[in-house]
Motif scaffolding. Structure first.
Motif, PDB file in Angstrom:
ATOM      1  N   LYS A  44      -0.327 -15.459 -10.155  1.00  0.00           N
ATOM      2  CA  LYS A  44      -1.550 -14.823 -10.957  1.00  0.00           C
ATOM      3  C   LYS A  44      -2.691 -16.009 -11.531  1.00  0.00           C
ATOM      4  CE  LYS A  44       1.090 -15.098 -15.441  1.00  0.00           C
ATOM      5  NZ  LYS A  44       1.548 -13.976 -16.570  1.00  0.00           N
ATOM      6  N   TYR A  45      -1.947 -17.381 -11.546  1.00  0.00           N
ATOM      7  CA  TYR A  45      -3.235 -18.191 -11.906  1.00  0.00           C
ATOM      8  C   TYR A  45      -4.054 -18.900 -11.017  1.00  0.00           C
ATOM      9  CZ  TYR A  45      -0.710 -17.938 -16.629  1.00  0.00           C
ATOM     10  OH  TYR A  45      -0.030 -17.274 -17.692  1.00  0.00           O
ATOM     11  N   VAL A  46      -3.642 -18.581  -9.834  1.00  0.00           N
ATOM     12  CA  VAL A  46      -4.321 -19.301  -8.709  1.00  0.00           C
ATOM     13  C   VAL A  46      -5.067 -18.348  -7.380  1.00  0.00           C
ATOM     14  CG1 VAL A  46      -2.862 -21.404  -8.639  1.00  0.00           C
ATOM     15  CG2 VAL A  46      -2.011 -19.411  -7.226  1.00  0.00           C
ATOM     16  N   THR A  47      -4.987 -16.976  -8.090  1.00  0.00           N
ATOM     17  CA  THR A  47      -5.642 -16.038  -7.283  1.00  0.00           C
ATOM     18  C   THR A  47      -6.513 -15.150  -7.884  1.00  0.00           C
ATOM     19  OG1 THR A  47      -3.798 -14.470  -7.419  1.00  0.00           O
ATOM     20  CG2 THR A  47      -3.559 -15.719  -5.493  1.00  0.00           C
ATOM     21  N   GLU A  48      -7.539 -14.843  -7.170  1.00  0.00           N
ATOM     22  CA  GLU A  48      -8.480 -14.075  -7.967  1.00  0.00           C
ATOM     23  C   GLU A  48      -7.960 -12.566  -8.014  1.00  0.00           C
ATOM     24  OE1 GLU A  48     -11.262 -14.911  -9.107  1.00  0.00           O
ATOM     25  OE2 GLU A  48     -11.639 -17.018  -7.814  1.00  0.00           O
ATOM     26  N   PRO A  49      -8.508 -11.756  -9.141  1.00  0.00           N
ATOM     27  CA  PRO A  49      -8.128 -10.237  -9.165  1.00  0.00           C
ATOM     28  C   PRO A  49      -8.112  -9.603  -7.678  1.00  0.00           C
ATOM     29  CG  PRO A  49      -9.739 -10.725 -10.613  1.00  0.00           C
ATOM     30  CD  PRO A  49      -9.800 -12.136  -9.680  1.00  0.00           C
ATOM     31  N   PRO A  50      -7.058  -8.592  -7.698  1.00  0.00           N
ATOM     32  CA  PRO A  50      -6.951  -7.824  -6.255  1.00  0.00           C
ATOM     33  C   PRO A  50      -8.406  -7.282  -5.933  1.00  0.00           C
ATOM     34  CG  PRO A  50      -5.257  -7.509  -7.748  1.00  0.00           C
ATOM     35  CD  PRO A  50      -6.183  -8.246  -8.588  1.00  0.00           C
ATOM     36  N   VAL A  51      -8.547  -6.823  -4.695  1.00  0.00           N
ATOM     37  CA  VAL A  51      -9.765  -6.372  -4.184  1.00  0.00           C
ATOM     38  C   VAL A  51      -9.483  -4.878  -3.865  1.00  0.00           C
ATOM     39  CG1 VAL A  51     -11.326  -6.071  -2.307  1.00  0.00           C
ATOM     40  CG2 VAL A  51     -10.359  -8.502  -2.746  1.00  0.00           C
ATOM     41  N   PRO A  52     -10.200  -4.039  -4.446  1.00  0.00           N
ATOM     42  CA  PRO A  52     -10.099  -2.708  -4.524  1.00  0.00           C
ATOM     43  C   PRO A  52     -10.295  -2.256  -3.251  1.00  0.00           C
ATOM     44  CG  PRO A  52     -11.633  -3.122  -6.290  1.00  0.00           C
ATOM     45  CD  PRO A  52     -11.359  -4.469  -5.552  1.00  0.00           C
ATOM     46  N   GLY A  53      -9.378  -1.051  -2.696  1.00  0.00           N
ATOM     47  CA  GLY A  53      -9.421  -0.613  -1.179  1.00  0.00           C
ATOM     48  C   GLY A  53     -10.711   0.442  -1.240  1.00  0.00           C
ATOM     49  N   ARG A  54     -10.751   0.904   0.088  1.00  0.00           N
ATOM     50  CA  ARG A  54     -11.756   1.881   0.345  1.00  0.00           C
ATOM     51  C   ARG A  54     -11.202   3.060   0.174  1.00  0.00           C
ATOM     52  NH1 ARG A  54     -12.980  -1.625   5.691  1.00  0.00           N
ATOM     53  NH2 ARG A  54     -11.044  -1.924   5.122  1.00  0.00           N
ATOM     54  N   ILE A  55     -12.084   4.171  -0.051  1.00  0.00           N
ATOM     55  CA  ILE A  55     -11.805   5.517  -0.175  1.00  0.00           C
ATOM     56  C   ILE A  55     -12.544   6.481   0.659  1.00  0.00           C
ATOM     57  CG2 ILE A  55     -11.385   7.583  -1.467  1.00  0.00           C
ATOM     58  CD1 ILE A  55     -10.937   5.805  -4.027  1.00  0.00           C
ATOM     59  N   ILE A  56     -12.072   6.993   1.769  1.00  0.00           N
ATOM     60  CA  ILE A  56     -12.672   7.982   2.568  1.00  0.00           C
ATOM     61  C   ILE A  56     -12.037   9.394   2.397  1.00  0.00           C
ATOM     62  CG2 ILE A  56     -13.361   8.554   4.970  1.00  0.00           C
ATOM     63  CD1 ILE A  56     -12.029   5.123   4.121  1.00  0.00           C
ATOM     64  N   THR A  57     -13.108  10.476   2.225  1.00  0.00           N
ATOM     65  CA  THR A  57     -12.812  11.845   2.038  1.00  0.00           C
ATOM     66  C   THR A  57     -13.268  12.653   3.250  1.00  0.00           C
ATOM     67  OG1 THR A  57     -12.592  11.670  -0.454  1.00  0.00           O
ATOM     68  CG2 THR A  57     -13.013  13.766   0.494  1.00  0.00           C
ATOM     69  N   ILE A  58     -12.445  13.168   3.698  1.00  0.00           N
ATOM     70  CA  ILE A  58     -13.010  14.199   4.985  1.00  0.00           C
ATOM     71  C   ILE A  58     -12.577  15.499   4.482  1.00  0.00           C
ATOM     72  CG2 ILE A  58     -12.551  14.622   7.465  1.00  0.00           C
ATOM     73  CD1 ILE A  58     -11.991  11.538   7.593  1.00  0.00           C
ATOM     74  N   LEU A  59     -13.577  16.334   4.395  1.00  0.00           N
ATOM     75  CA  LEU A  59     -13.205  17.621   3.777  1.00  0.00           C
ATOM     76  C   LEU A  59     -13.352  18.825   5.064  1.00  0.00           C
ATOM     77  CD1 LEU A  59     -15.436  17.649   0.710  1.00  0.00           C
ATOM     78  CD2 LEU A  59     -12.945  17.361   0.671  1.00  0.00           C
ATOM     79  N   GLY A  60     -12.576  19.878   4.994  1.00  0.00           N
ATOM     80  CA  GLY A  60     -12.363  20.782   6.176  1.00  0.00           C
ATOM     81  C   GLY A  60     -13.361  22.006   5.503  1.00  0.00           C
ATOM     82  N   ASP A  61     -13.492  23.214   6.095  1.00  0.00           N
ATOM     83  CA  ASP A  61     -14.555  24.047   5.642  1.00  0.00           C
ATOM     84  C   ASP A  61     -14.323  24.528   4.338  1.00  0.00           C
ATOM     85  OD1 ASP A  61     -15.154  23.593   8.205  1.00  0.00           O
ATOM     86  OD2 ASP A  61     -14.781  25.851   8.772  1.00  0.00           O
TER      87      ASP A  61
END
Length: 311
Positions: free
Chosen positions: A194-211
């Motif tokens: 935890k002292y030798v790494t930067e904070p976690p990188v947020p993941g991407r979010i993809i939303t695919i809606l139906g009708d």
């Protein structure tokens, strides 16, 4: 990650648009290609792209109207003919298994690979070490789902210069630290990840809606998404027709994206009454509410960029 629209029309094919189907490509093995809906002609559209049909591993069906499923038996059959031997997992509403099993059986179509059909309910329907897929019911004339693909947060970059000052050179210990493991070096000292790494990188979010008509489920699926794919079957002036048939207008889609705090909106599922010139007018309607709006086009690929990490 890359999203490609194989078809962007509603109801039936048109000269300038095929019916609904979307490819989601992952850079990481073994995810390969995911397919969202599979309207008639989807496999033919796929031939005009660099994506390989035998790399499709997961298929997500929003609902059982023909313009979203009639291409599925042919696509699965062609996948088998082209050497697709890996299993396929198919997600969708109740009734999907009966319809597909009957179609394949009566046509004597033998896939030659495992096909797992999961008829879903709301909630998390898929999860592995990298991605999670959530489904929610939307408001349409029949049971219809929207999907939210969530990339899990990735480890932050290593503070390489700090590690070098500690006398630690690149090697297996770097990998362990990046995975969040503390390590013991030669003199017995402990290096805490935890002292030798930067904070976690947020993941991407993809939303695919139906009708869907405007509904709370669509907003929740689109919450803080990097990219939202939302139907816009009709122009804003036809909001009563949209309501009657369980669809959305351009402004309905824009309001959903705005309320959800999404970053980018792609409109799709356009009525065949609209030609290519009309599409720009539809986009302008949505941009009055949500400026970062684009119109999906057949065979158009969109890259969904991630924050780069370094080691």
């Amino acid at each position: 990650m890359e999203l490609c629209f194989l078809g962007t029309g509603a109801g039936r094919p048109a000269k300038n648009r095929n019916v609904t189907s979307i490819i989601l490509q992952f850079a990481q093995s073994p995810h390969g290609l995911w397919l969202f809906d599979c309207g008639e002609g989807s496999q033919h559209q796929l031939m005009h792209t660099p994506y390989k049909i035998n790399r499709i591993s997961h298929i997500f069906i929003t609902h059982l109207h023909g313009d979203h499923i009639f291409g599925l038996p042919g696509l699965l059959s062609s996948r088998a003919f082209q050497g697709g031997t890996q299993p396929v997992v198919l997600f969708g509403p109740k009734g999907l298994k009966q319809w597909l099993d009957t179609t394949l059986s009566i046509s004597q179509t033998h896939l030659g690979h495992e096909l797992e059909i999961r008829e879903i309910e709301e909630g998390v329907i898929f999860e592995d070490e990298r991605y999670r897929v959530e489904a929610r019911i939307l408001e349409h004339r029949i049971a219809c789902f929207g999907y939210r693909v969530v990339e899990k947060a990735q480890p932050g970059r290593l503070k390489v210069e700090l590690l070098k000052e500690m006398g630690l050179t690149a090697g297996p210990l770097y990998g362990r630290l990046k995975r969040g493991e503390d390590v013991v070096i030669g003199d017995g000292a402990v290096i805490y990840a935890k002292y030798v790494t930067e904070p976690p990188v947020p993941g991407r979010i993809i939303t695919i809606l139906g009708d869907t008509k405007p509904c709370a489920g669509a907003v929740e699926l689109a919450r803080n998404a990097d990219l939202v794919v939302h139907e816009a079957t009709f122009e804003a002036a036809l909001k009563e027709k949209a309501k009657e048939f369980g669809h959305s207008t351009t402004k309905h889609a824009a309001l959903t994206a705005k309320e959800a705090g999404a970053k980018q909106l792609f409109l799709t599922h356009f009525s065949s009454r609209y030609n290519d010139e009309d599409t720009e007018k539809l986009v302008e309607e949505a941009r009055e509410i949500f400026p970062n709006t684009e119109a999906a086009r057949d065979l158009h690929a969109v890259k969904i960029k991630a924050v780069k990490t370094q080691i």
